[in-house]
Design a protein around this motif. Structure first.
Motif, PDB file in Angstrom:
ATOM      1  N   ASP A   1       0.835  -1.211   0.000  1.00  0.00           N
ATOM      2  CA  ASP A   1       0.000   0.000   0.000  1.00  0.00           C
ATOM      3  C   ASP A   1       0.866   1.256   0.000  1.00  0.00           C
ATOM      4  OD1 ASP A   1      -2.258  -1.584   0.032  1.00  0.00           O
ATOM      5  OD2 ASP A   1      -2.652  -1.311   2.175  1.00  0.00           O
ATOM      6  N   HIS A   2       1.934   1.230   0.782  1.00  0.00           N
ATOM      7  CA  HIS A   2       2.839   2.379   0.841  1.00  0.00           C
ATOM      8  C   HIS A   2       3.439   2.652  -0.538  1.00  0.00           C
ATOM      9  CE1 HIS A   2       5.994   5.059   2.212  1.00  0.00           C
ATOM     10  NE2 HIS A   2       6.873   4.284   1.587  1.00  0.00           N
ATOM     11  N   HIS A   3       3.896   1.604  -1.215  1.00  0.00           N
ATOM     12  CA  HIS A   3       4.497   1.785  -2.540  1.00  0.00           C
ATOM     13  C   HIS A   3       3.474   2.243  -3.569  1.00  0.00           C
ATOM     14  CE1 HIS A   3       8.513   0.669  -1.570  1.00  0.00           C
ATOM     15  NE2 HIS A   3       8.151  -0.497  -1.106  1.00  0.00           N
ATOM     16  N   ARG A   4       2.262   1.807  -3.412  1.00  0.00           N
ATOM     17  CA  ARG A   4       1.220   2.274  -4.334  1.00  0.00           C
ATOM     18  C   ARG A   4       1.017   3.769  -4.167  1.00  0.00           C
ATOM     19  NH1 ARG A   4      -2.768  -2.637  -3.203  1.00  0.00           N
ATOM     20  NH2 ARG A   4      -1.977  -4.071  -4.763  1.00  0.00           N
ATOM     21  N   LYS A   5       1.117   4.235  -2.920  1.00  0.00           N
ATOM     22  CA  LYS A   5       0.902   5.660  -2.660  1.00  0.00           C
ATOM     23  C   LYS A   5       2.040   6.506  -3.210  1.00  0.00           C
ATOM     24  CE  LYS A   5      -1.780   4.934   1.535  1.00  0.00           C
ATOM     25  NZ  LYS A   5      -1.747   4.958   2.987  1.00  0.00           N
ATOM     26  N   ILE A   6       3.254   6.079  -3.027  1.00  0.00           N
ATOM     27  CA  ILE A   6       4.379   6.926  -3.431  1.00  0.00           C
ATOM     28  C   ILE A   6       4.957   6.559  -4.792  1.00  0.00           C
ATOM     29  CG2 ILE A   6       5.025   7.471  -1.081  1.00  0.00           C
ATOM     30  CD1 ILE A   6       7.373   5.487  -1.453  1.00  0.00           C
ATOM     31  N   LYS A   7       4.657   5.361  -5.259  1.00  0.00           N
ATOM     32  CA  LYS A   7       5.137   4.869  -6.556  1.00  0.00           C
ATOM     33  C   LYS A   7       6.649   5.024  -6.715  1.00  0.00           C
ATOM     34  CE  LYS A   7       0.794   5.473  -8.821  1.00  0.00           C
ATOM     35  NZ  LYS A   7       0.046   5.857  -9.950  1.00  0.00           N
TER      36      LYS A   7
END
Length: 187
Positions: free
Chosen positions: A91-97
Motif C-alpha cells: 500500500d505504501h508503494h502504491r501511494k508513493i510509486k
C-alpha cells in the motif's frame, strides 16, 4: 532441536494470542517485543526508510491488536504479522510509486573487531545481492527474504502469500534460480 523450538514458539504464541483476546496487555506486549524487530527489518528492506519502516511496523501491530480484539481466530501470529506488514508495504508503494531497496542501517555499522578490508568486501557483496534482489518480482524477493533472512518455514510463508507450502517451496526454488542468473549477470 530447531523444530522443537519452532513448536514451542508456536504454542507460546497461541497462548499469548488467547491472553491478548481476553485483554491481557502484558501478553500483547510480549508478542510485540518478540516480533517487532523482525517486522521492522522486513519492512525496512521493502521501503528503505527507517522512519517509514517504524511507522508501518507500528501500524501492523496496531492492526493485529484490533484484529485479535475482534475475537478473530489467529492460527499463526507470526505469519499474520508478516502478511499484514507486506500488505502495508505494498500500500505504501502504491501511494508513493517509488520502489527502492537499500542495505539496512545495521549492515553499515562497522564492527571494530573485523578487518576493514573484509568489511568493505562484505558491503560490496551485499550491494551486488541487493541490486539483484531489486530486479526480481516482488513475490520472489519477499519469499527469499522471508525464507533466508527471517527463517520462516514454507508453511508460514504460505500463510503470508495465501498459498500451500508446496507452491511456496517451488516459488522459492524458482526465485533462487532467478537470483543466481541475475547475480551472474552483475558479477
Amino acid at each position: 532441536m530447531p523444530q522443537q523450538q519452532a513448536i514451542l514458539r508456536t504454542v507460546q504464541d497461541k497462548i499469548l494470542v488467547i491472553k491478548t483476546k481476553s485483554g491481557d496487555e502484558k501478553a500483547y506486549n510480549t508478542l510485540f517485543s518478540r516480533y517487532f524487530n523482525d517486522i521492522f527489518a522486513f519492512l525496512y528492506l521493502k521501503v528503505s526508510s527507517t522512519e517509514v519502516a517504524e511507522d508501518l511496523a507500528s501500524e501492523a501491530f496496531l492492526n493485529i491488536w484490533r484484529y485479535i480484539k475482534t475475537g478473530a481466530r489467529v492460527e499463526n501470529i507470526r505469519a499474520l504479522l508478516y502478511r499484514t506488514a507486506r500488505n502495508l508495504a505494498i500500500d505504501h508503494h502504491r501511494k508513493i510509486k517509488d520502489i527502492s531497496l537499500e542495505s539496512s542501517d545495521a549492515a553499515n555499522i562497522p564492527d571494530h573487531q573485523v578487518n576493514i578490508i573484509d568489511e568493505i568486501e562484505r558491503n560490496e557483496q551485499a550491494e551486488v545481492v541487493q541490486k539483484a534482489l531489486k530486479t526480481l518480482k516482488n513475490d520472489y524477493r519477499d519469499a527469499l527474504i522471508l525464507r533466508y533472512t527471517k527463517g520462516l518455514s514454507y508453511k508460514e510463508i504460505g500463510h503470508i502469500f495465501g498459498k500451500k507450502s508446496g507452491a511456496v517451496r517451488i516459488m522459492v526454488h524458482r526465485a533462487k534460480n532467478e537470483l543466481k542468473k541475475k547475480l551472474e549477470g552483475l558479477v
